[in-house]
Design a protein around this motif. Structure first.
Motif, PDB file in Angstrom:
ATOM      1  N   ARG A  60       0.827  -1.197   0.000  1.00  0.00           N
ATOM      2  CA  ARG A  60       0.000   0.000   0.000  1.00  0.00           C
ATOM      3  C   ARG A  60       0.871   1.259   0.000  1.00  0.00           C
ATOM      4  O   ARG A  60       2.024   1.223   0.459  1.00  0.00           O
ATOM      5  N   ALA A  61       0.334   2.363  -0.520  1.00  0.00           N
ATOM      6  CA  ALA A  61       1.040   3.638  -0.414  1.00  0.00           C
ATOM      7  C   ALA A  61       1.430   3.888   1.037  1.00  0.00           C
ATOM      8  O   ALA A  61       0.640   3.654   1.957  1.00  0.00           O
ATOM      9  N   TYR A  62       2.661   4.326   1.223  1.00  0.00           N
ATOM     10  CA  TYR A  62       3.248   4.674   2.525  1.00  0.00           C
ATOM     11  C   TYR A  62       3.575   3.465   3.407  1.00  0.00           C
ATOM     12  O   TYR A  62       3.984   3.636   4.551  1.00  0.00           O
ATOM     13  N   CYS A  63       3.435   2.252   2.873  1.00  0.00           N
ATOM     14  CA  CYS A  63       3.872   1.081   3.640  1.00  0.00           C
ATOM     15  C   CYS A  63       5.402   1.097   3.735  1.00  0.00           C
ATOM     16  O   CYS A  63       6.083   1.059   2.704  1.00  0.00           O
ATOM     17  N   PRO A  64       5.996   1.147   4.936  1.00  0.00           N
ATOM     18  CA  PRO A  64       7.458   1.103   5.050  1.00  0.00           C
ATOM     19  C   PRO A  64       8.001  -0.192   4.436  1.00  0.00           C
ATOM     20  O   PRO A  64       7.419  -1.268   4.608  1.00  0.00           O
ATOM     21  N   GLN A  65       9.122  -0.064   3.727  1.00  0.00           N
ATOM     22  CA  GLN A  65       9.659  -1.215   2.990  1.00  0.00           C
ATOM     23  C   GLN A  65      11.172  -1.129   2.874  1.00  0.00           C
ATOM     24  O   GLN A  65      11.740  -0.057   2.679  1.00  0.00           O
ATOM     25  N   ALA A  66      11.823  -2.275   3.020  1.00  0.00           N
ATOM     26  CA  ALA A  66      13.264  -2.403   2.842  1.00  0.00           C
ATOM     27  C   ALA A  66      13.540  -3.881   2.605  1.00  0.00           C
ATOM     28  O   ALA A  66      12.651  -4.726   2.787  1.00  0.00           O
ATOM     29  N   CYS A  67      14.760  -4.234   2.184  1.00  0.00           N
ATOM     30  CA  CYS A  67      15.047  -5.664   2.001  1.00  0.00           C
ATOM     31  C   CYS A  67      16.538  -5.945   1.982  1.00  0.00           C
ATOM     32  O   CYS A  67      17.358  -5.052   1.760  1.00  0.00           O
ATOM     33  N   TYR A  68      16.868  -7.222   2.229  1.00  0.00           N
ATOM     34  CA  TYR A  68      18.202  -7.764   2.067  1.00  0.00           C
ATOM     35  C   TYR A  68      18.122  -8.907   1.063  1.00  0.00           C
ATOM     36  O   TYR A  68      17.304  -9.824   1.228  1.00  0.00           O
ATOM     37  N   ALA A  69      18.952  -8.886   0.025  1.00  0.00           N
ATOM     38  CA  ALA A  69      19.005  -9.987  -0.937  1.00  0.00           C
ATOM     39  C   ALA A  69      19.755 -11.157  -0.328  1.00  0.00           C
ATOM     40  O   ALA A  69      20.847 -10.978   0.233  1.00  0.00           O
ATOM     41  N   GLY A  70      19.170 -12.365  -0.447  1.00  0.00           N
ATOM     42  CA  GLY A  70      19.715 -13.515   0.251  1.00  0.00           C
ATOM     43  C   GLY A  70      20.693 -14.370  -0.518  1.00  0.00           C
ATOM     44  O   GLY A  70      21.286 -15.273   0.055  1.00  0.00           O
ATOM     45  N   GLY A  71      20.845 -14.170  -1.840  1.00  0.00           N
ATOM     46  CA  GLY A  71      21.767 -15.001  -2.602  1.00  0.00           C
ATOM     47  C   GLY A  71      21.292 -16.441  -2.696  1.00  0.00           C
ATOM     48  O   GLY A  71      20.212 -16.761  -2.197  1.00  0.00           O
ATOM     49  N   PRO A  72      22.070 -17.332  -3.347  1.00  0.00           N
ATOM     50  CA  PRO A  72      23.414 -17.104  -3.891  1.00  0.00           C
ATOM     51  C   PRO A  72      23.447 -16.368  -5.233  1.00  0.00           C
ATOM     52  O   PRO A  72      24.508 -15.926  -5.676  1.00  0.00           O
ATOM     53  N   GLY A  73      22.288 -16.232  -5.892  1.00  0.00           N
ATOM     54  CA  GLY A  73      22.225 -15.490  -7.144  1.00  0.00           C
ATOM     55  C   GLY A  73      21.549 -14.156  -6.947  1.00  0.00           C
ATOM     56  O   GLY A  73      21.191 -13.777  -5.838  1.00  0.00           O
ATOM     57  N   PRO A  74      21.350 -13.403  -8.025  1.00  0.00           N
ATOM     58  CA  PRO A  74      20.702 -12.103  -7.906  1.00  0.00           C
ATOM     59  C   PRO A  74      19.243 -12.221  -7.485  1.00  0.00           C
ATOM     60  O   PRO A  74      18.579 -13.227  -7.742  1.00  0.00           O
ATOM     61  N   PHE A  75      18.763 -11.191  -6.834  1.00  0.00           N
ATOM     62  CA  PHE A  75      17.357 -11.062  -6.462  1.00  0.00           C
ATOM     63  C   PHE A  75      16.750 -10.028  -7.406  1.00  0.00           C
ATOM     64  O   PHE A  75      17.197  -8.884  -7.459  1.00  0.00           O
ATOM     65  N   ARG A  76      15.733 -10.453  -8.181  1.00  0.00           N
ATOM     66  CA  ARG A  76      15.169  -9.581  -9.210  1.00  0.00           C
ATOM     67  C   ARG A  76      13.649  -9.600  -9.138  1.00  0.00           C
ATOM     68  O   ARG A  76      13.049 -10.649  -8.921  1.00  0.00           O
TER      69      ARG A  76
END
Length: 279
Positions: free
Chosen positions: A243-259
């Protein structure tokens, strides 16, 4: 069958011995629809489409998506539609994840393959057919176009992911990059559908909190996503609504790219009246 890097749905149904425990979440700020939920039992049929089933991942709904609808389409060989879009005010984006097909638009024929991207301007007459030997699978994002007096409407175009150079975020040395099919400076467009790539270990290192609504389909890899107050594990084939204004962040876990394929509404003033005319 050749493996697609874009993780199309597998359909089918889980066996009777499968556990019901899963990762599906629906809240007032976000939703997670894991790939295992995308079974044949939750597909929809659409008027004037033959040999086709659709997973409708998001639709305008009170307490859910407000600006867009997103479908994951599967068209059998020989199937398709000569009347695909019922709303003359709608614009669309098609992104192909599996199979072969052809798109007729603006008097031209465009071959489709995994990675093909088509922007269909409002009022465009188009048709689509699977002329291959295997299912054609693609995302279809629909949004009502918001015209602006004095700005021309955008025009239809077809391209491929391989023809667009990803742009790295400042200070990340390419660890976090975006494939932008429309220039951010082109204010004719009121939505963007991009591909975001994070290398293994890369992160979105702060809680983005913004006006844009998101539909986010994970094409490849896995990550841990911060959604509002929760950390949620996600992987290829999952769909997220934010939703609009939903706080969001992330860490990519590997072993390949996160797309992931990312929808957002852009370049317009917010409406000052709620639906129904209330202030």
């Amino acid at each position: 069958m050749t493996h697609s890097p874009y993780n199309p749905p597998s359909g089918g149904l889980p066996g009777q011995t499968s556990l019901m425990t899963g990762r599906a979440v629906f809240t007032e700020a976000y939703a997670v629809i894991p790939h295992g939920v995308m079974s044949d039992i939750v597909t929809s049929a659409l008027p004037f489409w033959t040999g086709t089933k659709a997973w409708i991942l998001a639709r305008p709904l009170s307490g859910f998506a407000e600006t867009f609808a997103q479908y994951l389409m599967e068209v059998a060989p020989g199937g398709g539609s000569a009347q695909p879009e019922p709303d003359p005010t709608a614009q669309g984006v098609l992104f192909v994840v599996d199979g072969q097909g052809s798109l007729e638009a603006e008097g031209g024929t465009h071959p489709l393959r995994p990675g093909s991207y088509a922007y269909l301007a409002p009022g465009t007459a188009w048709s689509l057919r699977n002329d291959g030997a295997t299912p054609l699978r693609f995302h279809w994002v629909r949004k009502v176009f918001e015209p602006v007096p004095g700005l021309e409407a955008p025009t239809t175009f077809v391209t491929h992911e391989s023809a667009v150079e990803p742009v790295g975020m400042v200070g990340t040395e390419g660890a976090w990059a975006t494939t932008r099919f429309v220039s951010p400076e082109d204010l004719r467009h009121d939505m963007h559908v991009n591909i975001v790539t994070l290398r293994p270990g890369a992160s979105i290192p702060f809680e983005e909190t913004h006006i844009m609504e998101h539909g986010l389909f994970i094409l490849e890899g896995k990550a841990v996503y911060r959604l509002n107050r929760d950390w949620v594990e996600v992987e290829a084939g999952d769909f997220l609504w934010l939703r609009a204004y939903c706080p969001q962040a992330c860490y990519a876990g590997g072993p390949g790219p996160f797309r992931y394929l990312l929808y957002k509404d852009v370049n317009r003033h917010p409406a000052l009246r709620l639906q129904g005319g209330a202030r």
